[in-house]
Structures are given as C-alpha cells and as structure tokens.
Design a protein around this motif. Structure first.
Motif, PDB file in Angstrom:
ATOM      1  N   GLY A  25     137.495 156.120  29.710  1.00  0.00           N
ATOM      2  CA  GLY A  25     138.859 155.785  29.346  1.00  0.00           C
ATOM      3  C   GLY A  25     139.023 154.290  29.188  1.00  0.00           C
ATOM      4  N   ALA A  26     140.266 153.839  29.237  1.00  0.00           N
ATOM      5  CA  ALA A  26     140.555 152.412  29.067  1.00  0.00           C
ATOM      6  C   ALA A  26     140.057 151.613  30.262  1.00  0.00           C
ATOM      7  CB  ALA A  26     142.057 152.207  28.879  1.00  0.00           C
ATOM      8  N   GLU A  27     140.097 152.225  31.446  1.00  0.00           N
ATOM      9  CA  GLU A  27     139.643 151.551  32.652  1.00  0.00           C
ATOM     10  C   GLU A  27     138.219 151.974  32.996  1.00  0.00           C
ATOM     11  OE1 GLU A  27     142.627 152.698  35.515  1.00  0.00           O
ATOM     12  OE2 GLU A  27     143.624 150.765  35.286  1.00  0.00           O
ATOM     13  N   ASN A  87     132.092 149.942  43.869  1.00  0.00           N
ATOM     14  CA  ASN A  87     133.215 150.364  44.695  1.00  0.00           C
ATOM     15  C   ASN A  87     134.535 150.273  43.927  1.00  0.00           C
ATOM     16  OD1 ASN A  87     134.010 150.947  47.741  1.00  0.00           O
ATOM     17  ND2 ASN A  87     135.507 149.487  46.953  1.00  0.00           N
ATOM     18  N   LYS A  88     134.675 149.222  43.118  1.00  0.00           N
ATOM     19  CA  LYS A  88     135.897 149.077  42.309  1.00  0.00           C
ATOM     20  C   LYS A  88     136.050 150.235  41.341  1.00  0.00           C
ATOM     21  CE  LYS A  88     135.825 144.006  42.495  1.00  0.00           C
ATOM     22  NZ  LYS A  88     135.647 142.756  41.708  1.00  0.00           N
ATOM     23  N   LEU A  90     134.611 153.307  41.681  1.00  0.00           N
ATOM     24  CA  LEU A  90     134.827 154.535  42.442  1.00  0.00           C
ATOM     25  C   LEU A  90     136.275 154.664  42.892  1.00  0.00           C
ATOM     26  CD1 LEU A  90     131.604 154.462  44.650  1.00  0.00           C
ATOM     27  CD2 LEU A  90     132.116 156.152  42.883  1.00  0.00           C
ATOM     28  N   LYS A  91     136.877 153.528  43.211  1.00  0.00           N
ATOM     29  CA  LYS A  91     138.245 153.515  43.724  1.00  0.00           C
ATOM     30  C   LYS A  91     139.234 154.086  42.704  1.00  0.00           C
ATOM     31  CE  LYS A  91     140.939 150.397  46.641  1.00  0.00           C
ATOM     32  NZ  LYS A  91     141.048 149.001  47.143  1.00  0.00           N
ATOM     33  N   LYS A  92     138.911 153.990  41.414  1.00  0.00           N
ATOM     34  CA  LYS A  92     139.792 154.508  40.363  1.00  0.00           C
ATOM     35  C   LYS A  92     139.914 156.024  40.431  1.00  0.00           C
ATOM     36  CE  LYS A  92     140.198 150.438  38.274  1.00  0.00           C
ATOM     37  NZ  LYS A  92     141.472 149.694  38.197  1.00  0.00           N
ATOM     38  N   SER A  93     138.852 156.696  40.928  1.00  0.00           N
ATOM     39  CA  SER A  93     138.827 158.159  40.915  1.00  0.00           C
ATOM     40  C   SER A  93     138.922 158.792  42.294  1.00  0.00           C
ATOM     41  CB  SER A  93     137.537 158.653  40.225  1.00  0.00           C
ATOM     42  OG  SER A  93     137.497 158.228  38.878  1.00  0.00           O
ATOM     43  N   CYS A  94     138.485 158.086  43.331  1.00  0.00           N
ATOM     44  CA  CYS A  94     138.504 158.645  44.686  1.00  0.00           C
ATOM     45  C   CYS A  94     139.890 158.432  45.302  1.00  0.00           C
ATOM     46  CB  CYS A  94     137.429 157.996  45.540  1.00  0.00           C
ATOM     47  SG  CYS A  94     135.746 158.306  44.970  1.00  0.00           S
ATOM     48  N   THR A  95     140.832 159.251  44.883  1.00  0.00           N
ATOM     49  CA  THR A  95     142.230 159.062  45.291  1.00  0.00           C
ATOM     50  C   THR A  95     142.739 160.170  46.202  1.00  0.00           C
ATOM     51  OG1 THR A  95     142.954 160.180  43.265  1.00  0.00           O
ATOM     52  CG2 THR A  95     142.802 157.772  43.203  1.00  0.00           C
ATOM     53  N   SER A  96     141.950 161.241  46.359  1.00  0.00           N
ATOM     54  CA  SER A  96     142.408 162.380  47.165  1.00  0.00           C
ATOM     55  C   SER A  96     141.301 162.868  48.100  1.00  0.00           C
ATOM     56  CB  SER A  96     142.870 163.530  46.259  1.00  0.00           C
ATOM     57  OG  SER A  96     143.913 163.112  45.402  1.00  0.00           O
ATOM     58  N   ASN A  97     140.755 161.939  48.857  1.00  0.00           N
ATOM     59  CA  ASN A  97     139.701 162.251  49.826  1.00  0.00           C
ATOM     60  C   ASN A  97     138.367 162.658  49.206  1.00  0.00           C
ATOM     61  OD1 ASN A  97     141.337 161.726  52.126  1.00  0.00           O
ATOM     62  ND2 ASN A  97     142.283 163.756  51.872  1.00  0.00           N
ATOM     63  N   GLU A  98     138.165 162.330  47.925  1.00  0.00           N
ATOM     64  CA  GLU A  98     136.843 162.539  47.359  1.00  0.00           C
ATOM     65  C   GLU A  98     135.890 161.489  47.920  1.00  0.00           C
ATOM     66  OE1 GLU A  98     139.931 163.592  44.204  1.00  0.00           O
ATOM     67  OE2 GLU A  98     139.512 161.872  45.512  1.00  0.00           O
ATOM     68  N   ALA A  99     134.616 161.829  48.012  1.00  0.00           N
ATOM     69  CA  ALA A  99     133.614 160.875  48.485  1.00  0.00           C
ATOM     70  C   ALA A  99     133.124 160.033  47.308  1.00  0.00           C
ATOM     71  CB  ALA A  99     132.444 161.612  49.128  1.00  0.00           C
ATOM     72  N   GLY A 100     132.626 158.827  47.615  1.00  0.00           N
ATOM     73  CA  GLY A 100     132.105 157.935  46.581  1.00  0.00           C
ATOM     74  C   GLY A 100     130.657 157.566  46.879  1.00  0.00           C
ATOM     75  N   LEU A 101     129.780 157.830  45.938  1.00  0.00           N
ATOM     76  CA  LEU A 101     128.350 157.552  46.112  1.00  0.00           C
ATOM     77  C   LEU A 101     127.891 156.546  45.066  1.00  0.00           C
ATOM     78  CD1 LEU A 101     125.513 158.129  47.308  1.00  0.00           C
ATOM     79  CD2 LEU A 101     125.369 160.085  45.744  1.00  0.00           C
ATOM     80  N   VAL A 102     127.334 155.432  45.511  1.00  0.00           N
ATOM     81  CA  VAL A 102     126.725 154.453  44.617  1.00  0.00           C
ATOM     82  C   VAL A 102     125.229 154.747  44.567  1.00  0.00           C
ATOM     83  CG1 VAL A 102     126.318 152.013  44.139  1.00  0.00           C
ATOM     84  CG2 VAL A 102     128.395 152.719  45.358  1.00  0.00           C
ATOM     85  N   ILE A 103     124.693 154.967  43.377  1.00  0.00           N
ATOM     86  CA  ILE A 103     123.250 155.153  43.225  1.00  0.00           C
ATOM     87  C   ILE A 103     122.686 153.920  42.529  1.00  0.00           C
ATOM     88  CG2 ILE A 103     121.420 156.476  42.095  1.00  0.00           C
ATOM     89  CD1 ILE A 103     123.038 158.972  42.477  1.00  0.00           C
ATOM     90  N   ILE A 104     121.733 153.261  43.188  1.00  0.00           N
ATOM     91  CA  ILE A 104     121.116 152.053  42.657  1.00  0.00           C
ATOM     92  C   ILE A 104     119.652 152.339  42.343  1.00  0.00           C
ATOM     93  CG2 ILE A 104     120.517 149.643  43.110  1.00  0.00           C
ATOM     94  CD1 ILE A 104     122.875 149.510  45.038  1.00  0.00           C
ATOM     95  N   GLN A 105     119.218 151.916  41.170  1.00  0.00           N
ATOM     96  CA  GLN A 105     117.801 152.015  40.817  1.00  0.00           C
ATOM     97  C   GLN A 105     117.301 150.648  40.363  1.00  0.00           C
ATOM     98  OE1 GLN A 105     116.682 154.448  37.424  1.00  0.00           O
ATOM     99  NE2 GLN A 105     114.698 154.928  38.336  1.00  0.00           N
ATOM    100  N   ASP A 106     116.210 150.211  40.955  1.00  0.00           N
ATOM    101  CA  ASP A 106     115.576 148.950  40.589  1.00  0.00           C
ATOM    102  C   ASP A 106     114.535 149.258  39.517  1.00  0.00           C
ATOM    103  OD1 ASP A 106     114.348 146.499  40.417  1.00  0.00           O
ATOM    104  OD2 ASP A 106     114.123 146.213  42.579  1.00  0.00           O
ATOM    105  N   VAL A 107     114.845 148.900  38.276  1.00  0.00           N
ATOM    106  CA  VAL A 107     113.946 149.227  37.155  1.00  0.00           C
ATOM    107  C   VAL A 107     113.155 148.012  36.689  1.00  0.00           C
ATOM    108  CG1 VAL A 107     115.430 151.116  36.382  1.00  0.00           C
ATOM    109  CG2 VAL A 107     115.744 148.837  35.402  1.00  0.00           C
ATOM    110  N   ARG A 108     113.116 146.980  37.512  1.00  0.00           N
ATOM    111  CA  ARG A 108     112.384 145.782  37.135  1.00  0.00           C
ATOM    112  C   ARG A 108     110.874 146.023  37.119  1.00  0.00           C
ATOM    113  NH1 ARG A 108     115.078 141.674  41.374  1.00  0.00           N
ATOM    114  NH2 ARG A 108     114.858 143.562  42.632  1.00  0.00           N
ATOM    115  N   HIS A 109     110.178 145.097  36.510  1.00  0.00           N
ATOM    116  CA  HIS A 109     108.718 145.140  36.435  1.00  0.00           C
ATOM    117  C   HIS A 109     108.126 145.127  37.842  1.00  0.00           C
ATOM    118  CE1 HIS A 109     104.594 143.718  35.597  1.00  0.00           C
ATOM    119  NE2 HIS A 109     104.779 144.135  34.358  1.00  0.00           N
TER     120      HIS A 109
END
Length: 215
Positions: A25-27, A87-88, A90-109
């Motif tokens: 969406g716009a955000e 986190n910013k 996730l905060k847009k969608s986690c408004t009704s007790n949904e959990a927020g998971l950040v998945i990080i992948q290091d794809v560097r050489h």
C-alpha cells in the motif's frame, strides 16, 4: 523480490506452513503473514548486503587476490538497524495482539559475512557487551549489556522475536533460528513452527551479559 524474500518463501514451503504476502500500500508494511493454530504472525524480512567498504574489499580481493587490511564494523551494528526498521513496519499491522517476527538473512560474500551471527543478534537486541576487570586480580567484576539496545520494555516491543535465516553453502538448504524478545508486547507461542528446520532460543538475563539457550 529480494533473495531473502525468495528464500523465506522457499523455507516456509519446506516446513509446510502457508505463507501469505501482505498487499503493498501507500505505507510500508510487513512482507508476509502466517496463521498458526495459536496466533497470527506478521513477518518482515531484512537482507544484509555489502556496504561500500565491503564492496571495495571484495574488489581488492578480485584484483590482487589478497587484501591489505580490513576492520569490520562493531558487532551488531548492521543487525541493529534492520531490527529498528522492521519494527516500524510491523507496527503498521500488529494492531490487535498479532505477533511480529523479523527475519534477517546475511547474504554477503563469505569474506564479509558475519562469522558469529548469533552474537550479532544478541548484542543488537540487548546492547554492546562491556566487561569490567579488577586491576589487582584481573578477575571479572561485572559483565553487562550496555548501550545501543534495540529491544527494551519501551523500545521495539512490536518485535516478538528476531529470526536468523541461514543458508547452507553446500546444498542451499535453509534453517530458521528464532530468538525470542522477552520485552515483546505479544509473545510468540512455542513451538512457533513445528519443524526440524526451525530452532527457538530464549535468554534469561538482559542486564547482565547472558547467552541464548535453545528450547
């Protein structure tokens, strides 16, 4: 779509969990969401790529087949910014007790990739490690998490956990390592995903230096 987003889709196919794309969406919003038997989880995927300094290092290696010298950035710095930005979103969608998971992948050489990613995640979440030694005895007087915390009871509480996605360099298989945030406003319910490809970790202390323990 980034390499990490493609790998996330492949991982969830492997563990047989339905992964849904969040409409853009716009955000800026999270990338995906899943619904387990226990809760709804929004997921934001972050990818760590080479910065300009690291690109220069790889170029030097290609040209000279050696490097004159390289000092990596402070431990956790690259991961810290990923958590804060995610986190910013996730905060847009986690408004009704949904959990927020950040998945990080290091794809560097191989030469620039983190050699201790779990420590990177830990220090990014709870702060730089500071150890105080006795001048007289040399014994440790204090071992603490200090400045540069991204997860506290007041900061980034939408992030229920930080996930580290690792790709095996030999066969491209993927595993997900989930590090729970004890300060999250909505905790992830364990087991988050029942699979031999998913591992969960919790930490007991976040003021004194401590280690994650596998669950």
């Amino acid at each position: 779509m980034t390499e990490s987003e493609e790998d996330t889709i492949r991982l969830f196919n492997d563990i047989k969990v339905n992964l849904f794309r969040v409409p853009e969406g716009a955000e800026q919003t999270p990338d995906f969401f899943v619904e387990t038997d226990n809760q709804k989880i929004f997921i934001e995927v972050k990818e760590i790529n080479e910065n300009e300094e690291e690109k220069g290092l790889l170029s030097e290696i290609d040209k000279k087949e050696r490097v004159s010298g390289y000092d990596s950035c402070e431990i956790g710095k690259r991961f810290r910014s990923s958590i804060q930005t995610a986190n910013k979103q996730l905060k847009k969608s986690c408004t009704s007790n949904e959990a927020g998971l950040v998945i990080i992948q290091d794809v560097r050489h191989f030469f620039t990739r983190s050699c201790m990613p779990q420590e990177e995640i830990k220090l990014a979440m709870f702060g730089d490690r500071v150890t105080w030694l006795s001048v007289n005895t040399g014994k440790i007087k204090a071992d603490l998490f200090a400045k540069n915390k991204t997860t506290t009871d007041k900061k980034n509480t939408t992030t229920s956990a930080v996930g580290l996605m690792i790709k095996n360099i030999q066969d491209d298989s993927l595993t997900l390592h989930i590090y729970h945030n004890p300060y999250a406003k909505t905790l992830l319910i364990s087991p988050v995903f029942e699979s031999t490809k998913v591992f969960e970790y919790r930490i007991n202390a976040t003021k004194e230096y401590d280690n994650f323990e596998i669950q």
